[in-house]
Design an enzyme around this catalytic site. Structure first.
Site, PDB file in Angstrom:
ATOM      1  N   TYR A   1       9.318  -4.173  -9.334  1.00  0.00           N
ATOM      2  CA  TYR A   1       8.099  -3.884  -9.780  1.00  0.00           C
ATOM      3  C   TYR A   1       7.497  -2.907  -9.256  1.00  0.00           C
ATOM      4  O   TYR A   1       6.568  -1.981  -9.908  1.00  0.00           O
ATOM      5  CB  TYR A   1       7.328  -5.414  -9.781  1.00  0.00           C
ATOM      6  CG  TYR A   1       5.810  -5.100  -9.900  1.00  0.00           C
ATOM      7  CD1 TYR A   1       5.219  -4.851 -11.322  1.00  0.00           C
ATOM      8  CD2 TYR A   1       4.785  -4.983  -9.056  1.00  0.00           C
ATOM      9  CE1 TYR A   1       4.038  -4.456 -11.528  1.00  0.00           C
ATOM     10  CE2 TYR A   1       3.564  -4.582  -9.288  1.00  0.00           C
ATOM     11  CZ  TYR A   1       3.056  -4.479 -10.581  1.00  0.00           C
ATOM     12  OH  TYR A   1       1.649  -4.005 -10.850  1.00  0.00           O
TER      13      TYR A   1
ATOM     14  N   ASP B   1       9.941  -8.563 -19.857  1.00  0.00           N
ATOM     15  CA  ASP B   1       8.888  -8.058 -18.616  1.00  0.00           C
ATOM     16  C   ASP B   1       9.464  -8.128 -17.334  1.00  0.00           C
ATOM     17  O   ASP B   1      10.752  -8.673 -17.301  1.00  0.00           O
ATOM     18  CB  ASP B   1       7.644  -9.144 -18.510  1.00  0.00           C
ATOM     19  CG  ASP B   1       6.495  -8.325 -17.963  1.00  0.00           C
ATOM     20  OD1 ASP B   1       6.414  -7.373 -17.454  1.00  0.00           O
ATOM     21  OD2 ASP B   1       5.449  -8.944 -17.582  1.00  0.00           O
ATOM     22  N   ASP B   2       8.964  -7.509 -16.335  1.00  0.00           N
ATOM     23  CA  ASP B   2       9.789  -7.298 -15.097  1.00  0.00           C
ATOM     24  C   ASP B   2       9.885  -8.595 -14.257  1.00  0.00           C
ATOM     25  O   ASP B   2      10.680  -8.999 -13.573  1.00  0.00           O
ATOM     26  CB  ASP B   2       9.280  -6.225 -14.358  1.00  0.00           C
ATOM     27  CG  ASP B   2       7.780  -6.427 -13.957  1.00  0.00           C
ATOM     28  OD1 ASP B   2       7.398  -6.952 -12.979  1.00  0.00           O
ATOM     29  OD2 ASP B   2       6.929  -5.766 -14.704  1.00  0.00           O
TER      30      ASP B   2
ATOM     31  N   ASN C   1       1.585   0.053   5.678  1.00  0.00           N
ATOM     32  CA  ASN C   1       1.818  -0.525   4.533  1.00  0.00           C
ATOM     33  C   ASN C   1       2.746  -1.848   5.047  1.00  0.00           C
ATOM     34  O   ASN C   1       3.790  -1.555   5.714  1.00  0.00           O
ATOM     35  CB  ASN C   1       2.643   0.533   3.646  1.00  0.00           C
ATOM     36  CG  ASN C   1       3.405  -0.139   2.645  1.00  0.00           C
ATOM     37  OD1 ASN C   1       4.343   0.161   2.194  1.00  0.00           O
ATOM     38  ND2 ASN C   1       2.877  -1.359   2.042  1.00  0.00           N
TER      39      ASN C   1
ATOM     40  N   CYS D   1       0.746  -1.040  -0.118  1.00  0.00           N
ATOM     41  CA  CYS D   1       0.158  -0.018   0.050  1.00  0.00           C
ATOM     42  C   CYS D   1       0.768   1.198  -0.047  1.00  0.00           C
ATOM     43  O   CYS D   1       2.349   1.172   0.175  1.00  0.00           O
ATOM     44  CB  CYS D   1      -0.750   0.032   1.094  1.00  0.00           C
ATOM     45  SG  CYS D   1      -1.927  -1.138   1.550  1.00  0.00           S
TER      46      CYS D   1
ATOM     47  N   SER E   1       5.664  -0.937 -16.356  1.00  0.00           N
ATOM     48  CA  SER E   1       6.662  -1.613 -15.147  1.00  0.00           C
ATOM     49  C   SER E   1       8.215  -1.996 -15.819  1.00  0.00           C
ATOM     50  O   SER E   1       9.129  -1.977 -15.153  1.00  0.00           O
ATOM     51  CB  SER E   1       6.306  -2.376 -14.087  1.00  0.00           C
ATOM     52  OG  SER E   1       5.480  -3.361 -14.866  1.00  0.00           O
TER      53      SER E   1
HETATM   54  P1  AMP Z   1       1.285 -12.863 -13.968  1.00  0.00           P
HETATM   55  O1  AMP Z   1       0.473 -12.588 -15.071  1.00  0.00           O
HETATM   56  O2  AMP Z   1       0.511 -13.182 -12.771  1.00  0.00           O
HETATM   57  O3  AMP Z   1       2.513 -13.799 -14.314  1.00  0.00           O
HETATM   58  O4  AMP Z   1       1.905 -11.662 -13.258  1.00  0.00           O
HETATM   59  C1  AMP Z   1       3.024 -10.865 -13.875  1.00  0.00           C
HETATM   60  C2  AMP Z   1       2.870  -9.735 -14.109  1.00  0.00           C
HETATM   61  O5  AMP Z   1       2.357  -8.843 -13.024  1.00  0.00           O
HETATM   62  C3  AMP Z   1       3.801  -8.920 -14.447  1.00  0.00           C
HETATM   63  O6  AMP Z   1       3.698  -8.216 -15.808  1.00  0.00           O
HETATM   64  C4  AMP Z   1       4.277  -7.993 -13.337  1.00  0.00           C
HETATM   65  O7  AMP Z   1       4.531  -6.586 -13.940  1.00  0.00           O
HETATM   66  C5  AMP Z   1       3.035  -7.865 -12.520  1.00  0.00           C
HETATM   67  N1  AMP Z   1       3.356  -8.034 -11.026  1.00  0.00           N
HETATM   68  C6  AMP Z   1       4.478  -8.429 -10.694  1.00  0.00           C
HETATM   69  N2  AMP Z   1       4.286  -8.578  -9.059  1.00  0.00           N
HETATM   70  C7  AMP Z   1       2.998  -8.060  -9.025  1.00  0.00           C
HETATM   71  C8  AMP Z   1       2.260  -7.788  -7.647  1.00  0.00           C
HETATM   72  N3  AMP Z   1       2.951  -7.853  -6.494  1.00  0.00           N
HETATM   73  N4  AMP Z   1       1.441  -7.103  -7.854  1.00  0.00           N
HETATM   74  C9  AMP Z   1       0.642  -6.802  -8.995  1.00  0.00           C
HETATM   75  N5  AMP Z   1       1.267  -7.066 -10.235  1.00  0.00           N
HETATM   76  C10 AMP Z   1       2.485  -7.591 -10.202  1.00  0.00           C
END
Ligand code: AMP
Length: 482
Positions: A254, A357-358, A113, A12, A295
């Site tokens: 991220y 991607d990150d 947070n 948060c 990101s």
């Molecule tokens: P996924 O689709 O479940 O593999 O999530 C990966 C994507 O979610 C990546 O493109 C990241 O930018 C983003 N991501 C990574 N960590 C988080 C997080 N804690 N909360 C929200 N989005 C995230």
């Protein structure tokens, strides 16, 4: 109890300001630049010196305060604010912060947070002793602990209570005459102090909130510190000397905004370096490099620079879609990714594309992206991830899911590549991640540094409420593999 039950105050954003007119407006602007840390709800509690007033609601900050009168009604000289990151199923209004507590001897507001790892045990004890909670948030526990210690001054009770809660926390508290900010003994979450031109102090989750207000950066709050701000200025104390920095590496990967500086490291520069090192570790034969907005753009630009390949805009992101990550079902998540991202056919058609991607959490985004790019005519799609495989959950306040949902916890890189349909897949190593951020490795340096527990499973603290079931889940997985 399953370790898969998550806290309610995951990632948060918190903000506080003391001793200036228009504190409520400054808090609004500070929270606005922390909006990326939580979009489910927002709130402000302000003080005019005699009374604390609260306004909070679901939605983005601008939606919550769509009616200007609601912000104007909070006119004051001190305020704290919160933007809340939602986890599915916990979206009750009662869980929105800051909380405001009314006592016979005064009012206190509180925002948090992070995630407390011993919240369940503490809450059970408190309830058995007669406490009645208003929310199912772990944040409320702190105030009950404070009030139990009626023989102590508020500050002494706060210090003692901060020693009873474990996990990741950045708390801000407001009374009419004082603002407090406290960070957990490992400093998992970022928290910084700034100063406005008129001398008033502000505290914020990230420095981007200071920049927004034209506030001068004073310093990061350090692990185990309690900051007190009142009309005589700021005092810094330790509520514990058992501290060791374990700053969350996911903030750099991220979560944080690229313009923020955490412990002296600019987030964009760290991400760019992650991209550069990724290009060295996982080189690719491709025509262009693209990033997943927003990101990953910093990492993608570093990757392209290092690889000597053109950096292109092959994906665009709709600015008008709420986040996909927290949708409750997989089907909704997949539809969400489609709504959010579109491939630019004119850029990717007929090309071999390196897409950066990150991170990969469940694999939903990567799979959809590969599909989008191929549907738009990409000849080959090479996925490069600017962080190591996420194999272990975060218990300190980042919503990186449960182990059963983390695709890299169960599958090898080759299996993930096949599942997402990419032509190749590569991840950054843990060593390169630490080198890119250029803060000490929290696992080896005596005073601590970064934590990479989500990648190697070496948590810097006991897991308390989560320990037994987490260990059991590891054993079950071992058996399945066995
Ligand atoms: P996924 O689709 O479940 O593999 O999530 C990966 C994507 O979610 C990546 O493109 C990241 O930018 C983003 N991501 C990574 N960590 C988080 C997080 N804690 N909360 C929200 N989005 C995230």
């Amino acid at each position: 109890m399953s370790y898969e039950i998550k806290g309610l105050n995951e990632e948060c954003g918190v903000f506080g300001v003391f001793g200036t007119k228009n504190a409520e407006q400054l808090t609004y602007f500070g929270l606005h630049s922390l909006q990326h840390r939580g979009q489910e709800g927002a709130g402000i509690v302000s003080s005019d010196g005699t009374t604390l007033k609260q306004f909070r609601n679901k939605g983005l900050l601008a939606e919550v305060f769509a009616n200007e009168a609601d912000l104007n009604a909070l006119a004051g000289t001190a305020a704290i604010g919160h933007v809340r990151y939602g986890t599915s199923g916990n979206d009750s209004l009662n869980n929105l912060q800051p909380f405001l507590f009314e006592f016979y001897d005064g009012q206190v507001a509180l925002a948090h947070n992070g995630n407390l790892t011993n919240a369940r045990a503490l809450r059970k004890n408190l309830e058995c002793a007669g406490a009645v909670f208003q929310s199912n948030s772990d944040t409320e526990i702190l105030i009950h602990l404070i009030r139990q210690k009626h023989e102590l001054s508020f500050k002494e009770a706060l210090k003692a209570s901060l020693n009873e809660v474990h996990g990741g926390f950045a708390f801000v508290l407001l009374q009419n005459e004082r603002l407090y900010a406290a960070l957990d003994p490992h400093g998992f979450r970022p928290l910084c102090i700034g100063q406005l031109k008129n001398g008033a102090y502000v505290v914020a989750s990230e420095t981007c909130a200071l920049d927004m207000l034209g506030a001068k950066f004073v310093r990061d709050v350090l692990p185990g510190e309690l900051i007190t701000i009142d009309h005589s200025g700021m005092t810094i104390e330790h509520y514990t000397d058992q501290t060791q920095l374990a700053l969350c590496s996911m903030e750099f990967i991220y979560f944080a905004r690229p313009d923020s500086i955490i412990h002296g490291v600019n987030v964009h520069n760290a991400r760019k370096q992650m991209g550069r090192l990724l290009a060295k570790e996982c080189p690719v034969q491709a025509d262009i490099v693209i990033g997943v907005p927003n990101s990953s753009l910093s990492a993608a630009s570093g990757f392209a620079e290092e690889a000597g390949l053109p950096y292109e805009m092959g994906l665009i992101k709709s600015q008008y879609v709420a986040r996909t990550f927290i949708q409750p079902t997989q089907e909704l998540r997949e539809r969400g990714v489609k709504l959010k991202l579109s491939a630019v056919r004119g850029v990717v058609e007929g090309k071999s594309v390196a897409i950066v991607d990150d991170s990969i959490v469940r694999g939903t985004t990567s799979k959809q992206i590969v599909k989008l790019l191929k549907e738009a005519g990409a000849k080959e799609v090479h996925m490069r991830i600017a962080s190591p495989p996420l194999k272990f959950p975060c218990f300190y306040g980042i919503d990186i899911s449960t182990r059963s949902e983390l695709i890299a916890a169960e599958k090898s890189v080759a299996e993930i590549k096949d599942l997402i349909g990419a032509d190749s897949l590569g991840f950054l190593s843990i060593e390169s991640l630490i080198a890119a951020i250029a803060l000490p490795d929290g696992r080896t340096v005596p005073n601590g540094g970064l934590t990479v527990a989500y990648f190697d499973g070496n948590y810097p603290t006991p897991l308390y409420d989560y320990e037994a079931s987490y260990r059991a889940s590891l054993a079950q997985q071992q058996e399945r593999k066995g």
